[in-house]
Design a protein around this motif. Structure first.
Motif, short mmCIF file in Angstrom:
data_model
loop_
_atom_site.label_atom_id
_atom_site.label_comp_id
_atom_site.label_asym_id
_atom_site.label_seq_id
_atom_site.Cartn_x
_atom_site.Cartn_y
_atom_site.Cartn_z
N PRO A 26 0.58 -2.73 -9.81
CA PRO A 26 0.29 -3.14 -8.44
C PRO A 26 1.25 -4.25 -8.00
O PRO A 26 1.62 -5.11 -8.81
N ARG A 27 1.63 -4.22 -6.75
CA ARG A 27 2.51 -5.25 -6.19
C ARG A 27 1.84 -5.81 -4.93
O ARG A 27 1.24 -5.07 -4.17
N TYR A 28 2.01 -7.08 -4.70
CA TYR A 28 1.42 -7.68 -3.51
C TYR A 28 2.45 -7.72 -2.39
O TYR A 28 3.66 -7.61 -2.61
N ASP A 31 5.64 -9.96 -2.36
CA ASP A 31 6.59 -9.52 -3.37
C ASP A 31 7.35 -8.29 -2.90
O ASP A 31 8.57 -8.19 -3.07
N SER A 58 -4.81 0.22 -1.97
CA SER A 58 -4.72 -1.24 -2.01
C SER A 58 -6.05 -1.82 -2.46
O SER A 58 -7.10 -1.17 -2.37
N GLU A 61 -7.20 -9.07 -4.81
CA GLU A 61 -7.35 -9.68 -6.12
C GLU A 61 -8.67 -10.43 -6.21
O GLU A 61 -9.29 -10.77 -5.20
N ARG A 74 -4.31 -12.44 -2.63
CA ARG A 74 -3.29 -11.40 -2.48
C ARG A 74 -3.92 -10.02 -2.37
O ARG A 74 -4.89 -9.72 -3.05
N ARG A 75 -3.31 -9.19 -1.57
CA ARG A 75 -3.68 -7.79 -1.48
C ARG A 75 -2.61 -7.00 -2.23
O ARG A 75 -1.42 -7.14 -1.95
N TYR A 76 -3.05 -6.21 -3.19
CA TYR A 76 -2.12 -5.45 -4.03
C TYR A 76 -2.07 -4.00 -3.59
O TYR A 76 -3.06 -3.44 -3.12
N TYR A 77 -0.90 -3.40 -3.79
CA TYR A 77 -0.65 -2.00 -3.42
C TYR A 77 -0.05 -1.27 -4.61
O TYR A 77 0.74 -1.83 -5.37
N ARG A 78 -0.40 0.01 -4.73
CA ARG A 78 0.24 0.88 -5.73
C ARG A 78 0.15 2.32 -5.24
O ARG A 78 -0.70 2.67 -4.43
#
Length: 113
Positions: A26-28, A31, A58, A61, A74-78
């Motif tokens: 996952p990336r925020y 980033d 999404s 965290e 942070r909100r993460y996406y993958r």
């Protein structure tokens, strides 16, 4: 039949390329913006369209993680499995147009938005 899903602009393909580099990681947002050199005002609508299409998922965290560091959450996406397939086609295609190489999945609206 007309393709469904977001338009694959060069910026969208760049986001897919970055997420495809490590699809399980996952990336925020900040980033992703830094790595793609996209402004957040450009990036977040792209991520929202990719999520609406079911290509990206999404999640937020755990609050304890950011509170301990004194920063915003942070909100993460993958990429989803469908997103991995479409991203591979988009990155591999000479014009970056995945619609020529793969049929994207149907839209899956996220009622949480």
């Amino acid at each position: 039949m007309a393709p469904t899903g977001p338009r694959l602009t060069p910026q969208t393909v760049e986001v897919l390329r970055l997420l495809l580099a490590a699809p399980d990681q996952p990336r925020y947002g900040r980033d992703i913006a830094r790595q793609t050199r996209l402004k957040t005002g450009t990036l977040h609508p792209i991520l929202a369209r990719l999520e609406l299409a079911g290509w990206v998922e999404s999640f937020w965290e755990d609050p304890a993680a950011h509170e301990a560091q004194g920063r915003p959450r942070r909100r993460y996406y993958r990429l989803t499995p469908d997103g991995v397939r479409v991203a591979r086609a988009a990155v591999a295609g000479p014009s970056g147009d995945a619609h020529a190489d793969a049929t994207p999945p149907a839209l899956h609206p996220n009622p949480g938005f």
